[in-house]
Design a protein around this motif. Sequence first.
Motif, PDB file in Angstrom:
ATOM      1  N   CYS A 193      -6.630   8.111   0.071  1.00 13.22           N
ATOM      2  CA  CYS A 193      -5.544   7.850  -0.861  1.00 13.22           C
ATOM      3  C   CYS A 193      -4.249   7.649  -0.057  1.00 13.22           C
ATOM      4  O   CYS A 193      -4.207   7.923   1.142  1.00 13.22           O
ATOM      5  CB  CYS A 193      -5.409   8.987  -1.864  1.00 13.22           C
ATOM      6  SG  CYS A 193      -4.856  10.556  -1.158  1.00 13.22           S
ATOM      7  N   TRP A 194      -3.180   7.208  -0.728  1.00  9.53           N
ATOM      8  CA  TRP A 194      -1.962   6.832   0.000  1.00  9.53           C
ATOM      9  C   TRP A 194      -1.373   8.010   0.778  1.00  9.53           C
ATOM     10  O   TRP A 194      -1.036   7.877   1.951  1.00  9.53           O
ATOM     11  CB  TRP A 194      -0.916   6.280  -0.972  1.00  9.53           C
ATOM     12  CG  TRP A 194       0.311   5.756  -0.276  1.00  9.53           C
ATOM     13  CD1 TRP A 194       0.535   4.486   0.161  1.00  9.53           C
ATOM     14  CD2 TRP A 194       1.478   6.512   0.065  1.00  9.53           C
ATOM     15  NE1 TRP A 194       1.761   4.394   0.767  1.00  9.53           N
ATOM     16  CE2 TRP A 194       2.370   5.613   0.724  1.00  9.53           C
ATOM     17  CE3 TRP A 194       1.874   7.833  -0.104  1.00  9.53           C
ATOM     18  CZ2 TRP A 194       3.621   6.024   1.192  1.00  9.53           C
ATOM     19  CZ3 TRP A 194       3.114   8.243   0.368  1.00  9.53           C
ATOM     20  CH2 TRP A 194       3.968   7.340   1.009  1.00  9.53           C
ATOM     21  N   SER A 195      -1.255   9.179   0.143  1.00  9.71           N
ATOM     22  CA  SER A 195      -0.620  10.312   0.828  1.00  9.71           C
ATOM     23  C   SER A 195      -1.463  10.786   2.006  1.00  9.71           C
ATOM     24  O   SER A 195      -0.928  11.118   3.068  1.00  9.71           O
ATOM     25  CB  SER A 195      -0.369  11.458  -0.152  1.00  9.71           C
ATOM     26  OG  SER A 195      -1.578  11.907  -0.731  1.00  9.71           O
ATOM     27  N   ASP A 196      -2.788  10.816   1.851  1.00  9.68           N
ATOM     28  CA  ASP A 196      -3.645  11.224   2.966  1.00  9.68           C
ATOM     29  C   ASP A 196      -3.582  10.213   4.108  1.00  9.68           C
ATOM     30  O   ASP A 196      -3.650  10.582   5.284  1.00  9.68           O
ATOM     31  CB  ASP A 196      -5.084  11.401   2.500  1.00  9.68           C
ATOM     32  CG  ASP A 196      -5.289  12.667   1.680  1.00  9.68           C
ATOM     33  OD1 ASP A 196      -4.372  13.511   1.674  1.00  9.68           O
ATOM     34  OD2 ASP A 196      -6.354  12.809   1.044  1.00  9.68           O
ATOM     35  N   ALA A 197      -3.448   8.935   3.757  1.00  6.14           N
ATOM     36  CA  ALA A 197      -3.299   7.906   4.791  1.00  6.14           C
ATOM     37  C   ALA A 197      -2.002   8.102   5.564  1.00  6.14           C
ATOM     38  O   ALA A 197      -1.970   7.980   6.800  1.00  6.14           O
ATOM     39  CB  ALA A 197      -3.346   6.517   4.159  1.00  6.14           C
ATOM     40  N   THR A 232     -11.214  -3.227   3.110  1.00  3.51           N
ATOM     41  CA  THR A 232     -11.093  -3.112   1.664  1.00  3.51           C
ATOM     42  C   THR A 232     -10.189  -4.239   1.163  1.00  3.51           C
ATOM     43  O   THR A 232      -9.439  -4.849   1.936  1.00  3.51           O
ATOM     44  CB  THR A 232     -10.503  -1.747   1.285  1.00  3.51           C
ATOM     45  OG1 THR A 232      -9.315  -1.513   2.059  1.00  3.51           O
ATOM     46  CG2 THR A 232     -11.502  -0.631   1.559  1.00  3.51           C
ATOM     47  N   LYS A 233     -10.235  -4.520  -0.144  1.00  2.65           N
ATOM     48  CA  LYS A 233      -9.477  -5.648  -0.697  1.00  2.65           C
ATOM     49  C   LYS A 233      -7.983  -5.508  -0.446  1.00  2.65           C
ATOM     50  O   LYS A 233      -7.265  -6.499  -0.280  1.00  2.65           O
ATOM     51  CB  LYS A 233      -9.740  -5.775  -2.196  1.00  2.65           C
ATOM     52  CG  LYS A 233      -9.064  -6.986  -2.826  1.00  2.65           C
ATOM     53  CD  LYS A 233      -9.392  -7.099  -4.308  1.00  2.65           C
ATOM     54  CE  LYS A 233      -8.673  -8.293  -4.920  1.00  2.65           C
ATOM     55  NZ  LYS A 233      -8.971  -8.410  -6.373  1.00  2.65           N
ATOM     56  N   HIS A 234      -7.509  -4.275  -0.425  1.00  3.10           N
ATOM     57  CA  HIS A 234      -6.121  -3.983  -0.073  1.00  3.10           C
ATOM     58  C   HIS A 234      -6.105  -2.912   1.008  1.00  3.10           C
ATOM     59  O   HIS A 234      -7.070  -2.151   1.150  1.00  3.10           O
ATOM     60  CB  HIS A 234      -5.327  -3.491  -1.288  1.00  3.10           C
ATOM     61  CG  HIS A 234      -5.248  -4.484  -2.408  1.00  3.10           C
ATOM     62  ND1 HIS A 234      -6.164  -4.506  -3.441  1.00  3.10           N
ATOM     63  CD2 HIS A 234      -4.374  -5.482  -2.657  1.00  3.10           C
ATOM     64  CE1 HIS A 234      -5.853  -5.482  -4.280  1.00  3.10           C
ATOM     65  NE2 HIS A 234      -4.771  -6.081  -3.835  1.00  3.10           N
ATOM     66  N   VAL A 235      -5.026  -2.851   1.755  1.00  6.98           N
ATOM     67  CA  VAL A 235      -4.831  -1.771   2.728  1.00  6.98           C
ATOM     68  C   VAL A 235      -3.488  -1.111   2.441  1.00  6.98           C
ATOM     69  O   VAL A 235      -2.524  -1.775   2.038  1.00  6.98           O
ATOM     70  CB  VAL A 235      -4.865  -2.286   4.189  1.00  6.98           C
ATOM     71  CG1 VAL A 235      -6.260  -2.718   4.577  1.00  6.98           C
ATOM     72  CG2 VAL A 235      -3.844  -3.407   4.422  1.00  6.98           C
ATOM     73  N   TRP A 236      -3.447   0.196   2.626  1.00  3.50           N
ATOM     74  CA  TRP A 236      -2.188   0.907   2.463  1.00  3.50           C
ATOM     75  C   TRP A 236      -1.244   0.593   3.621  1.00  3.50           C
ATOM     76  O   TRP A 236      -1.659   0.515   4.772  1.00  3.50           O
ATOM     77  CB  TRP A 236      -2.402   2.419   2.434  1.00  3.50           C
ATOM     78  CG  TRP A 236      -3.083   2.979   1.237  1.00  3.50           C
ATOM     79  CD1 TRP A 236      -4.208   3.756   1.216  1.00  3.50           C
ATOM     80  CD2 TRP A 236      -2.671   2.847  -0.137  1.00  3.50           C
ATOM     81  NE1 TRP A 236      -4.537   4.114  -0.070  1.00  3.50           N
ATOM     82  CE2 TRP A 236      -3.602   3.567  -0.923  1.00  3.50           C
ATOM     83  CE3 TRP A 236      -1.613   2.181  -0.765  1.00  3.50           C
ATOM     84  CZ2 TRP A 236      -3.507   3.650  -2.308  1.00  3.50           C
ATOM     85  CZ3 TRP A 236      -1.514   2.262  -2.149  1.00  3.50           C
ATOM     86  CH2 TRP A 236      -2.445   2.977  -2.900  1.00  3.50           C
ATOM     87  N   ASP A 291      -6.077   5.550  -5.210  1.00  7.14           N
ATOM     88  CA  ASP A 291      -7.094   4.621  -4.710  1.00  7.14           C
ATOM     89  C   ASP A 291      -7.423   4.944  -3.260  1.00  7.14           C
ATOM     90  O   ASP A 291      -6.522   5.233  -2.456  1.00  7.14           O
ATOM     91  CB  ASP A 291      -6.593   3.180  -4.805  1.00  7.14           C
ATOM     92  CG  ASP A 291      -6.754   2.598  -6.203  1.00  7.14           C
ATOM     93  OD1 ASP A 291      -7.168   3.346  -7.111  1.00  7.14           O
ATOM     94  OD2 ASP A 291      -6.449   1.404  -6.380  1.00  7.14           O
ATOM     95  N   HIS A 292      -8.677   4.860  -2.898  1.00  8.17           N
ATOM     96  CA  HIS A 292      -9.111   5.129  -1.531  1.00  8.17           C
ATOM     97  C   HIS A 292      -9.300   3.796  -0.800  1.00  8.17           C
ATOM     98  O   HIS A 292     -10.215   3.024  -1.123  1.00  8.17           O
ATOM     99  CB  HIS A 292     -10.401   5.950  -1.523  1.00  8.17           C
ATOM    100  CG  HIS A 292     -10.171   7.396  -1.819  1.00  8.17           C
ATOM    101  ND1 HIS A 292      -9.712   7.847  -3.040  1.00  8.17           N
ATOM    102  CD2 HIS A 292     -10.300   8.505  -1.038  1.00  8.17           C
ATOM    103  CE1 HIS A 292      -9.583   9.158  -3.010  1.00  8.17           C
ATOM    104  NE2 HIS A 292      -9.929   9.585  -1.809  1.00  8.17           N
ATOM    105  N   LEU A 293      -8.405   3.538   0.150  1.00  6.94           N
ATOM    106  CA  LEU A 293      -8.366   2.262   0.856  1.00  6.94           C
ATOM    107  C   LEU A 293      -8.256   2.484   2.357  1.00  6.94           C
ATOM    108  O   LEU A 293      -7.852   3.555   2.817  1.00  6.94           O
ATOM    109  CB  LEU A 293      -7.141   1.442   0.397  1.00  6.94           C
ATOM    110  CG  LEU A 293      -6.954   1.205  -1.105  1.00  6.94           C
ATOM    111  CD1 LEU A 293      -5.599   0.558  -1.348  1.00  6.94           C
ATOM    112  CD2 LEU A 293      -8.079   0.343  -1.656  1.00  6.94           C
TER     113      LEU A 293
END
Length: 316
Positions: A193-197, A232-236, A291-293
């Motif tokens: 997810c965004w914060s974990d990234a 993935t279709k998107h990346v953070w 979302d997981h990206l």
Amino acid sequence: MQRPMTCKGVYCVFFQLWILSGPAHPFTNVAPSGTASQSSTHDNADAWKAIDGNRNPNYHDGSCTHTEFGLPHWWRLQLPAMYRISSISITNRDIGADRINNAEILIGNSLENNGNNNPRCAVISSIPSSGTSSFHCRGMVGRFVNVYLSGTDPNGVLTLCELEVYGELATLAPTINAVVMGRNIVVVQRKLCWSDALFYCRDFYWDLLSIRSEEEWREMEEVLRIQSPHLTKHVWVGLRRYLMAGTWFWMSGDSMNFTYWEAQSVWQNTSPCGGMDTRNHFYWRDLPCHDHLYFVCLTDFKKYKDRVEFYSSTRP
């Protein structure tokens, strides 16, 4: 009741020696592979002398460090990579052994306040004269190890005769490495997810990617275009929106002089987390924060920390 230990001859000697010394340390001392610095240097007692592999506690033999008299005092080791640190051993000098009392051992990835704001491994209450003491850091992950003596004594100094770091390289997810406008980046192939990234980038590299110009965007587009089938279709990236306003910003602290949004939505209806398309037009867009990206990290450590602080209830 425990039975008394009995033994005979040479076997007893070997067994007793093993009890006294204990098993060998499971990790290698990685400190000599790093680079040392300190707040000041007195009498040519340079910072690197604490990682020269010599535990000699006699200051006058020239293998110990020494800061100038005054405040504050710190010594810092920058390791060549991220390590999961099991323990740190410090050898104290023979005379003036109390000078290290109450110093803190800090481990982390931030250079804010010269690295002295990183999480604490231990407080050194004291180390015997000429002695070596070990401090267990429970697998803390970091690239910087600081010994920090805040103190209030204007005549205080910080002296180390040897510092050893025992640990192992931190395990990282697979990455795709690239250079974008002279900046080193990695596309991390792990879905978070965004914060974990964000925390992953800050723990192991520097920060989530910022894109400061059309030229950087075009180079990043090319990186993603080549690797698109593997992503993935998107990346953070490091896009974040203020919760009480419609303004977007970069978590790295870089100015947002260039944007490439897919659509300008009403801010109340958008997610505060931003990513980048890895296909087609490579637009930026808001995405659900959970979302997981895959994600993109800047890897170059900056000398001064200007990143935006971020807090999470799931992060200690």
